[in-house]
Write an enzyme that holds these catalytic residues in place. Structure first.
Site, PDB file in Angstrom:
ATOM      1  N   LYS A 159       0.383  -4.698   1.248  1.00 46.69           N
ATOM      2  CA  LYS A 159      -0.490  -3.675   0.659  1.00 46.69           C
ATOM      3  C   LYS A 159      -1.870  -4.214   0.259  1.00 46.69           C
ATOM      4  O   LYS A 159      -2.700  -4.399   1.151  1.00 46.69           O
ATOM      5  CB  LYS A 159       0.270  -2.940  -0.439  1.00 46.69           C
ATOM      6  CG  LYS A 159       1.488  -2.212   0.180  1.00 46.69           C
ATOM      7  CD  LYS A 159       2.144  -1.139  -0.631  1.00 46.69           C
ATOM      8  CE  LYS A 159       3.139  -0.367   0.242  1.00 46.69           C
ATOM      9  NZ  LYS A 159       4.521  -0.466  -0.110  1.00 46.69           N
TER      10      LYS A 159
ATOM     11  N   TYR B 240      12.917  -1.028  -3.142  1.00 44.87           N
ATOM     12  CA  TYR B 240      12.672  -0.881  -1.708  1.00 44.87           C
ATOM     13  C   TYR B 240      11.984  -2.135  -1.185  1.00 44.87           C
ATOM     14  O   TYR B 240      11.046  -2.642  -1.806  1.00 44.87           O
ATOM     15  CB  TYR B 240      11.770   0.334  -1.459  1.00 44.87           C
ATOM     16  CG  TYR B 240      11.411   0.559  -0.010  1.00 44.87           C
ATOM     17  CD1 TYR B 240      12.381   0.921   0.918  1.00 44.87           C
ATOM     18  CD2 TYR B 240      10.095   0.417   0.428  1.00 44.87           C
ATOM     19  CE1 TYR B 240      12.046   1.135   2.252  1.00 44.87           C
ATOM     20  CE2 TYR B 240       9.754   0.637   1.763  1.00 44.87           C
ATOM     21  CZ  TYR B 240      10.734   0.994   2.664  1.00 44.87           C
ATOM     22  OH  TYR B 240      10.404   1.208   3.974  1.00 44.87           O
TER      23      TYR B 240
ATOM     24  N   ASP C  52       9.691  -9.386  -4.556  1.00 45.76           N
ATOM     25  CA  ASP C  52       8.961  -8.541  -3.620  1.00 45.76           C
ATOM     26  C   ASP C  52       7.773  -7.956  -4.377  1.00 45.76           C
ATOM     27  O   ASP C  52       7.908  -6.997  -5.132  1.00 45.76           O
ATOM     28  CB  ASP C  52       9.877  -7.440  -3.078  1.00 45.76           C
ATOM     29  CG  ASP C  52       9.154  -6.522  -2.090  1.00 45.76           C
ATOM     30  OD1 ASP C  52       7.907  -6.590  -2.027  1.00 45.76           O
ATOM     31  OD2 ASP C  52       9.839  -5.745  -1.403  1.00 45.76           O
TER      32      ASP C  52
HETATM   33  C1  LIG Z   1       5.703  -0.783   0.926  1.00 44.51           C
HETATM   34  C2  LIG Z   1       6.737  -1.763   0.503  1.00 44.51           C
HETATM   35  C3  LIG Z   1       7.405  -2.590   1.422  1.00 44.51           C
HETATM   36  C4  LIG Z   1       7.290  -2.388   2.901  1.00 44.51           C
HETATM   37  O1  LIG Z   1       6.022  -2.639   3.379  1.00 44.51           O
HETATM   38  P1  LIG Z   1       5.594  -1.975   4.802  1.00 44.51           P
HETATM   39  O2  LIG Z   1       4.259  -2.574   5.068  1.00 44.51           O
HETATM   40  O3  LIG Z   1       5.589  -0.485   4.570  1.00 44.51           O
HETATM   41  O4  LIG Z   1       6.631  -2.366   5.789  1.00 44.51           O
HETATM   42  C5  LIG Z   1       8.220  -3.584   0.938  1.00 44.51           C
HETATM   43  N1  LIG Z   1       8.396  -3.759  -0.376  1.00 44.51           N
HETATM   44  C6  LIG Z   1       7.795  -2.978  -1.283  1.00 44.51           C
HETATM   45  C7  LIG Z   1       8.011  -3.240  -2.731  1.00 44.51           C
HETATM   46  C8  LIG Z   1       6.975  -1.939  -0.875  1.00 44.51           C
HETATM   47  O5  LIG Z   1       6.437  -1.125  -1.790  1.00 44.51           O
END
Ligand SMILES: *Cc1c(COP(=O)(O)O)cnc(C)c1O
Length: 428
Positions: A269, A148, A241
């Site tokens: 995060k 994701y 990511d």
């Molecule tokens: C949470 C998440 C995102 C998206 O971040 P948001 O601040 O919710 O838009 C992208 N990549 C990964 C791996 C994530 O866990």
């Protein structure tokens, strides 16, 4: 299973919420539908002690899905935010703290020479992809099934029929043309990656190096290094990511842990310390393509927001070597405790520094197809059993438990005890 006899306020709020918020929530997983119960409305939390609006208390293993590596309401983070706020909450002009946090990030993350801040991980991955396309002059992005990267149109794609074929929309409202520019391949599958890279002119592979959005599924030995070599050989960029793994699995994220250097990195995060902040960064020659230096447009009214930067900077500064040792000890204790509690039941406990998933499946999970064999009904009963016993797990099989520095040995012990009791009722 009712969690107490006094859940009146939650029920009232949920009824009101559903009238004005779709599903009663501002992000779908919070609705707790995948574990078959109503959402929990939070009143307050300190450390890992979370209290809902009806006064039920829980040990929190969600920690806002990752940002709260120091637990809730850490005094140093609160103070940093309060101090920043007294000087003004946003200017739309540069500040000293933005330079400091950028220097702090660059000093920790090996591949990041320059970065640009955003307010969410979604924005950061969307912008990293735009930059990768501009830099390579190519369109196609390769992503992995079950990874994701935020709700970016082109990344809400499922695998088309057949190996290395173009993606199809994974959500209503996503253009077929957007999904077609994405090729979705199984995680840990070298042949599928090679086939996709051979069949298309690929701008970038984007991957969570320790994917945690299908539950935690570790990369097989050498797989991340393979991605680096396979992309480099074809002029394709590698984007990690690290929105979850960044500043968590090691000071410089997964790339630091495994020694593989991507071209671009997406962060979020932990980076925002519990306020909205994210970033993407990497090689200087690539990042200098961004406006105002270059031809790739990217912007944000609240990007590098002073409150978020203050929280993030304080959060990073508290993450010293000792913090990582403690985080890893807690993670190991939790994983071992859950494994022992499960005994010979058909579950897989997977962990890496700061992250744990309990898969309700008999076989080790190496990709999304494996994760999807999980018994989500049994997992849902287990989670409801945990909540009834004062433990708040991520309410979905396809997520990770977020270990924080506020989790003490007694929280682990109470959790393991509750987990053992909840296992008794999971397959009922
Ligand atoms: C949470 C998440 C995102 C998206 O971040 P948001 O601040 O919710 O838009 C992208 N990549 C990964 C791996 C994530 O866990």
């Amino acid at each position: 299973m009712p969690i107490s006899l006094t859940d009146d306020k939650s029920a009232d709020l949920y009824a009101r919420a559903r009238r004005v918020l779709p599903g009663g929530v501002n992000s779908p997983v919070r609705a707790m539908r995948s574990i078959g119960r109503d959402p929990l409305f939070v009143d307050r939390a300190f450390g890992v002690d979370l209290t809902d609006v009806d006064g039920n208390r829980y040990i929190d293993w969600v920690c806002s899905w990752g940002p709260l590596i120091h637990g809730h309401a850490h005094p140093r983070i609160l103070e940093a935010v309060a101090t920043a706020a007294t000087a003004g909450t946003t200017f739309g002009a540069p500040t000293a703290a933005e330079v400091e946090i950028a220097e702090e990030i660059a000093s920790r993350v090996p591949s990041v020479e320059m970065l640009r801040m955003t307010s969410s991980g979604t924005e950061a991955s969307m912008s990293a992809i735009r930059l990768a396309r501009a830099a390579t002059g190519r369109d196609v992005i390769v992503k992995f099934a079950g990874h994701y990267h935020g709700h970016v149109d082109g990344l809400l794609a499922d695998a088309g029929s057949g190996l290395a074929t173009q993606g199809i929309p994974a959500s209503a409202g996503v253009l077929e043309s957007a999904a077609r520019a994405t090729v979705v391949v199984p995680w840990n599958d070298r042949d599928a990656v090679e086939a996709a890279l051979d069949a298309h002119e690929v701008a970038a592979i984007i991957a969570e190096p320790y994917p945690a959005n299908m539950g935690l599924v570790r990369p097989e030995e050498g797989f991340l290094a393979f991605l680096r070599e396979a992309t480099e050989a074809r002029g394709t960029l590698l984007i990690f990511d690290e929105v979850i793994s960044g500043f968590r699995v090691a000071p410089g994220g997964a790339q630091d842990l495994v020694g593989v250097t991507p071209d671009l990195t997406v962060m979020g995060k932990v980076l925002g310390g519990g306020l909205p902040a994210a970033a993407f960064g990497g090689r200087r020659d690539l990042m200098e393509r961004l406006a105002p230096l270059g031809d790739v447009y990217q912007a944000g009214t609240l990007s590098g927001n002073p409150l978020a930067v203050a929280a993030g900077l304080e959060s990073l500064r508290m993450l010293d070597d000792d913090a990582y040792l403690r985080l890893n000890e807690t993670t190991d204790a939790l994983a071992e405790g859950l494994r022992a509690a499960a005994g010979d039941r058909p579950v897989q406990v997977v962990s890496v520094n700061g992250l744990v998933t309990v898969f309700f499946t008999a076989d080790p999970v190496r990709d999304y197809d494996g994760a999807r064999t999980a018994d989500t009904e049994a997992h849902g009963r287990w989670c409801r059993g945990l909540l009834a016993r004062g433990v708040y797990p991520p309410p979905s099989q396809f997520e990770a438990w977020f270990v924080s520095l506020a989790h003490e040995p007694q929280h682990v012990a109470q959790t393991v005890e509750a987990a053992a009791a909840a296992f008794e009722v999971a397959w009922a």
